[in-house]
Motif scaffolding. Structure first.
Motif, PDB file in Angstrom:
ATOM      1  N   LEU A  10       0.844  -1.198   0.000  1.00 31.64           N
ATOM      2  CA  LEU A  10       0.000   0.000   0.000  1.00 31.64           C
ATOM      3  C   LEU A  10       0.877   1.244   0.000  1.00 31.64           C
ATOM      4  CD1 LEU A  10      -2.675  -1.043   2.667  1.00 31.64           C
ATOM      5  CD2 LEU A  10      -2.820  -1.239   0.174  1.00 31.64           C
ATOM      6  N   LEU A  11       0.362   2.300  -0.575  1.00 28.68           N
ATOM      7  CA  LEU A  11       1.057   3.584  -0.599  1.00 28.68           C
ATOM      8  C   LEU A  11       0.438   4.515   0.433  1.00 28.68           C
ATOM      9  CD1 LEU A  11       1.410   4.491  -4.376  1.00 28.68           C
ATOM     10  CD2 LEU A  11       3.259   4.393  -2.693  1.00 28.68           C
ATOM     11  N   THR A  12       1.279   5.271   1.119  1.00 24.21           N
ATOM     12  CA  THR A  12       0.738   6.330   1.966  1.00 24.21           C
ATOM     13  C   THR A  12       0.553   7.564   1.089  1.00 24.21           C
ATOM     14  OG1 THR A  12       1.828   5.436   3.919  1.00 24.21           O
ATOM     15  CG2 THR A  12       1.128   7.739   4.010  1.00 24.21           C
ATOM     16  N   ARG A  13      -0.663   8.049   1.030  1.00 24.20           N
ATOM     17  CA  ARG A  13      -1.006   9.108   0.081  1.00 24.20           C
ATOM     18  C   ARG A  13      -0.387  10.449   0.485  1.00 24.20           C
ATOM     19  NH1 ARG A  13      -4.597   8.385  -3.666  1.00 24.20           N
ATOM     20  NH2 ARG A  13      -5.226  10.551  -3.633  1.00 24.20           N
ATOM     21  N   GLU A  21      -3.248   8.680   4.577  1.00 21.81           N
ATOM     22  CA  GLU A  21      -3.840   7.347   4.733  1.00 21.81           C
ATOM     23  C   GLU A  21      -3.224   6.391   3.716  1.00 21.81           C
ATOM     24  OE1 GLU A  21      -8.146   6.990   5.275  1.00 21.81           O
ATOM     25  OE2 GLU A  21      -8.226   9.174   5.398  1.00 21.81           O
ATOM     26  N   ARG A  22      -3.423   5.104   3.983  1.00 20.96           N
ATOM     27  CA  ARG A  22      -2.897   4.088   3.072  1.00 20.96           C
ATOM     28  C   ARG A  22      -3.925   3.743   2.003  1.00 20.96           C
ATOM     29  NH1 ARG A  22      -0.199   0.383   7.710  1.00 20.96           N
ATOM     30  NH2 ARG A  22       1.873   1.331   7.649  1.00 20.96           N
ATOM     31  N   ALA A  23      -3.431   3.519   0.811  1.00 20.93           N
ATOM     32  CA  ALA A  23      -4.332   3.156  -0.290  1.00 20.93           C
ATOM     33  C   ALA A  23      -3.596   2.272  -1.283  1.00 20.93           C
ATOM     34  CB  ALA A  23      -4.831   4.411  -0.998  1.00 20.93           C
ATOM     35  N   LEU A  24      -4.361   1.544  -2.066  1.00 26.05           N
ATOM     36  CA  LEU A  24      -3.780   0.756  -3.138  1.00 26.05           C
ATOM     37  C   LEU A  24      -3.159   1.678  -4.176  1.00 26.05           C
ATOM     38  CD1 LEU A  24      -6.651  -1.831  -3.446  1.00 26.05           C
ATOM     39  CD2 LEU A  24      -4.248  -2.399  -3.083  1.00 26.05           C
ATOM     40  N   PRO A  25      -2.031   1.286  -4.752  1.00 28.28           N
ATOM     41  CA  PRO A  25      -1.453   2.076  -5.843  1.00 28.28           C
ATOM     42  C   PRO A  25      -2.432   2.082  -7.016  1.00 28.28           C
ATOM     43  CG  PRO A  25       0.046   0.323  -5.123  1.00 28.28           C
ATOM     44  CD  PRO A  25      -1.251   0.070  -4.456  1.00 28.28           C
ATOM     45  N   GLY A  26      -2.505   3.187  -7.708  1.00 30.05           N
ATOM     46  CA  GLY A  26      -3.402   3.271  -8.855  1.00 30.05           C
ATOM     47  C   GLY A  26      -2.970   4.373  -9.773  1.00 30.05           C
ATOM     48  N   GLU A  47       5.907   1.393 -13.092  1.00 30.04           N
ATOM     49  CA  GLU A  47       6.314   2.684 -12.545  1.00 30.04           C
ATOM     50  C   GLU A  47       6.516   2.618 -11.031  1.00 30.04           C
ATOM     51  OE1 GLU A  47       3.747   5.188 -15.908  1.00 30.04           O
ATOM     52  OE2 GLU A  47       3.201   5.339 -13.790  1.00 30.04           O
ATOM     53  N   LYS A  48       5.597   1.918 -10.362  1.00 31.17           N
ATOM     54  CA  LYS A  48       5.614   1.958  -8.901  1.00 31.17           C
ATOM     55  C   LYS A  48       6.463   0.869  -8.260  1.00 31.17           C
ATOM     56  CE  LYS A  48       1.729   4.839  -8.637  1.00 31.17           C
ATOM     57  NZ  LYS A  48       0.727   5.521  -7.862  1.00 31.17           N
ATOM     58  N   THR A  49       6.721  -0.218  -8.994  1.00 32.38           N
ATOM     59  CA  THR A  49       7.464  -1.325  -8.384  1.00 32.38           C
ATOM     60  C   THR A  49       8.636  -1.799  -9.237  1.00 32.38           C
ATOM     61  OG1 THR A  49       6.193  -3.088  -9.435  1.00 32.38           O
ATOM     62  CG2 THR A  49       5.306  -2.183  -7.377  1.00 32.38           C
ATOM     63  N   GLY A  50       8.664  -1.431 -10.507  1.00 28.59           N
ATOM     64  CA  GLY A  50       9.697  -1.937 -11.384  1.00 28.59           C
ATOM     65  C   GLY A  50       9.395  -3.295 -11.977  1.00 28.59           C
ATOM     66  N   ALA A  86      11.603 -11.775  -6.145  1.00 34.54           N
ATOM     67  CA  ALA A  86      11.633 -10.397  -6.641  1.00 34.54           C
ATOM     68  C   ALA A  86      11.267  -9.414  -5.548  1.00 34.54           C
ATOM     69  CB  ALA A  86      10.669 -10.246  -7.820  1.00 34.54           C
ATOM     70  N   PHE A  87      10.878  -9.950  -4.408  1.00 27.15           N
ATOM     71  CA  PHE A  87      10.309  -9.089  -3.369  1.00 27.15           C
ATOM     72  C   PHE A  87      11.297  -8.034  -2.871  1.00 27.15           C
ATOM     73  CE2 PHE A  87       9.253  -7.973   0.995  1.00 27.15           C
ATOM     74  CZ  PHE A  87       7.966  -7.498   0.814  1.00 27.15           C
ATOM     75  N   ALA A  88      12.510  -8.440  -2.586  1.00 25.71           N
ATOM     76  CA  ALA A  88      13.497  -7.510  -2.023  1.00 25.71           C
ATOM     77  C   ALA A  88      13.716  -6.331  -2.967  1.00 25.71           C
ATOM     78  CB  ALA A  88      14.813  -8.239  -1.761  1.00 25.71           C
ATOM     79  N   GLU A  89      13.854  -6.661  -4.231  1.00 26.95           N
ATOM     80  CA  GLU A  89      14.073  -5.639  -5.256  1.00 26.95           C
ATOM     81  C   GLU A  89      12.899  -4.655  -5.315  1.00 26.95           C
ATOM     82  OE1 GLU A  89      14.899  -5.804 -10.085  1.00 26.95           O
ATOM     83  OE2 GLU A  89      14.886  -7.644  -8.870  1.00 26.95           O
ATOM     84  N   VAL A  90      11.692  -5.198  -5.259  1.00 32.68           N
ATOM     85  CA  VAL A  90      10.491  -4.362  -5.307  1.00 32.68           C
ATOM     86  C   VAL A  90      10.413  -3.483  -4.058  1.00 32.68           C
ATOM     87  CG1 VAL A  90       7.956  -4.395  -5.197  1.00 32.68           C
ATOM     88  CG2 VAL A  90       9.158  -5.941  -6.749  1.00 32.68           C
ATOM     89  N   ALA A  91      10.680  -4.089  -2.911  1.00 35.09           N
ATOM     90  CA  ALA A  91      10.595  -3.344  -1.656  1.00 35.09           C
ATOM     91  C   ALA A  91      11.587  -2.178  -1.654  1.00 35.09           C
ATOM     92  CB  ALA A  91      10.871  -4.277  -0.484  1.00 35.09           C
ATOM     93  N   GLU A  92      12.724  -2.387  -2.334  1.00 37.17           N
ATOM     94  CA  GLU A  92      13.739  -1.352  -2.424  1.00 37.17           C
ATOM     95  C   GLU A  92      13.307  -0.254  -3.395  1.00 37.17           C
ATOM     96  OE1 GLU A  92      18.479  -1.294  -3.652  1.00 37.17           O
ATOM     97  OE2 GLU A  92      17.420  -3.191  -3.306  1.00 37.17           O
ATOM     98  N   HIS A  93      12.677  -0.667  -4.493  1.00 36.20           N
ATOM     99  CA  HIS A  93      12.267   0.254  -5.546  1.00 36.20           C
ATOM    100  C   HIS A  93      11.193   1.227  -5.073  1.00 36.20           C
ATOM    101  CE1 HIS A  93      10.151   1.660  -9.141  1.00 36.20           C
ATOM    102  NE2 HIS A  93      11.201   1.334  -9.865  1.00 36.20           N
ATOM    103  N   ALA A  94      10.274   0.712  -4.272  1.00 34.51           N
ATOM    104  CA  ALA A  94       9.060   1.483  -3.983  1.00 34.51           C
ATOM    105  C   ALA A  94       8.869   1.704  -2.493  1.00 34.51           C
ATOM    106  CB  ALA A  94       7.857   0.732  -4.541  1.00 34.51           C
ATOM    107  N   PRO A  95       8.358   2.881  -2.111  1.00 30.86           N
ATOM    108  CA  PRO A  95       8.092   3.161  -0.702  1.00 30.86           C
ATOM    109  C   PRO A  95       6.739   2.600  -0.287  1.00 30.86           C
ATOM    110  CG  PRO A  95       7.519   5.072  -2.006  1.00 30.86           C
ATOM    111  CD  PRO A  95       7.964   3.999  -2.977  1.00 30.86           C
ATOM    112  N   LEU A  96       6.564   1.305  -0.479  1.00 29.36           N
ATOM    113  CA  LEU A  96       5.275   0.696  -0.149  1.00 29.36           C
ATOM    114  C   LEU A  96       5.296   0.141   1.265  1.00 29.36           C
ATOM    115  CD1 LEU A  96       4.734  -1.271  -3.499  1.00 29.36           C
ATOM    116  CD2 LEU A  96       3.392   0.695  -2.723  1.00 29.36           C
TER     117      LEU A  96
END
Lengths: 204, 204
Positions: A10-13, A21-26, A47-50, A86-96
């Motif tokens: 989830l992204l913090t808006r 608040e937290r929301a799904l990326p869109g 764009e949001k996760t790579g 792929a999780f580590a890479e994604v977690a690094e890419h995005a502030p989710l």
DNA sequence: ATAATAGTGTCTTTCAGACAGTATGAT
DNA sequence: ATCATACTGTCTGAAAGACACTATTAT
């Protein structure tokens, strides 16, 4: 997936509405570059996760006047599955923020309802499709796969029956000569024969 | 449903684009009166067929620049099931052409693809839900119900096993004292306990 | 009575779960 | 050798299919 939990990012808006608040990326459809809404979903996902080339399926369309304070809206919702490796890479890419899908806490808009629908869909699909394999790295052991089914379905499976059925379904191929590293006996590695979601006639 | 065919009602278009071709009935969302796209679907369904209170489910959203010559578009597609005993009334209400869902002939827009998706969904759902009951009148015999399952699934079912499973599923209740008229032994009439689609854990 | 369909009971086969037993590596 | 996990084989019980048999109506 982490342990026996399915996580959702989830992204913090930082823009209104629902700042903080937290929301799904869109994102919005760009009709000049998106050939359909799945292309939109995959573009936003990248764009949001790579991430590219992952399982990404339309869930449903949610609509109505109350779900966004700006007025009547419709969201075509897709879910994508992040392979374990792929999780580590994604977690690094995005502030989710990674929260349990079954217990996401407070979320903005109507996203609680959306998350419930995702969870229901995943649980249902897990029982009669190759979905759980998509949560794993491209090569995995039968024990990995069984665990993934167990986590997604939410119930233990009989190991020998599981092997029997996977065998009958003929959806995996062994990776010749590849064995898992382990503290005990190494296991044969397998991969999916088809690079798409396979649906079964019966539950696993 | 008619005999062993599932029929779908198509409109012959009298407005561009695709004048004279057959297409699925549809309409635009009215954000002032539709509380969501299902409300839109039910409103349009009522306008075009007179039907209310039937099973109506979202199928999926289809989108892209090529599906309508007027440009990029998105359609949130719903399917509704017409109970057998309402068919005559609907056919009278609306100038629809009833064509086999599995072999609809030439249709406008991307509706061939949509119809394929509907057919796939119905076939899949039929095997593990109460969907086939919704194609029947509100009261029906077990033989009616089995036939409906057979038509939608596209395969014969074992009669005694079918009765056993329906019994175990506990989704029907007998209508006390009500029997079908028949040229032979009259059969007990049943109705669904729940006025909604029930999903099963296993196939019928 | 006979024909026709509804509904039941039971035998058999097939499939899923349990679980013991063997295999193969690390230590 | 022992431990840990992978994998296989077999027994058992449950569920599904086959099908004979009974039931109830119209004719």
């Amino acid at each position: 997936m982490k342990g026996d939990l399915v996580l959702v990012g989830l992204l913090t808006r930082d823009q209104p509405p629902h700042v903080g608040e937290r929301a799904l990326p869109g994102g919005y459809v760009h009709i000049d570059k998106d050939s359909d809404t799945e292309a939109t979903a995959r573009r936003v996902l990248k764009e949001k996760t790579g991430l590219t080339g992952v399982l990404c399926e339309q869930l449903a369309t949610f609509s109505g006047p109350e779900r966004d304070p700006r007025g009547w809206s419709a969201s075509v919702v897709y879910y994508a599955v992040i392979p374990e490796d792929a999780f580590a890479e994604v977690a690094e890419h995005a502030p989710l923020d990674w929260v349990p899908l079954g217990n996401p806490g407070r979320v903005a808009f109507d996203h609680a309802r959306v998350l419930t629908a995702v969870a229901d869909r995943i649980r249902a699909r897990a029982a009669y499709s190759s979905l759980p394999a998509w949560f794993l790295a491209r090569q995995f052991t039968l024990t990995d796969l069984r665990r993934s089914y167990e986590v997604l379905i939410g119930a233990p499976l009989n190991d020998s029956a599981f092997r029997r059925k996977i065998n009958e379904l003929d959806m995996l191929e062994p990776v010749e000569g590849a064995k898992s590293k382990s503290t005990a006996r190494p296991a044969q590695l397998y991969r999916l024969k088809e690079p798409r979601l396979t649906l079964f006639d019966r539950t696993i």
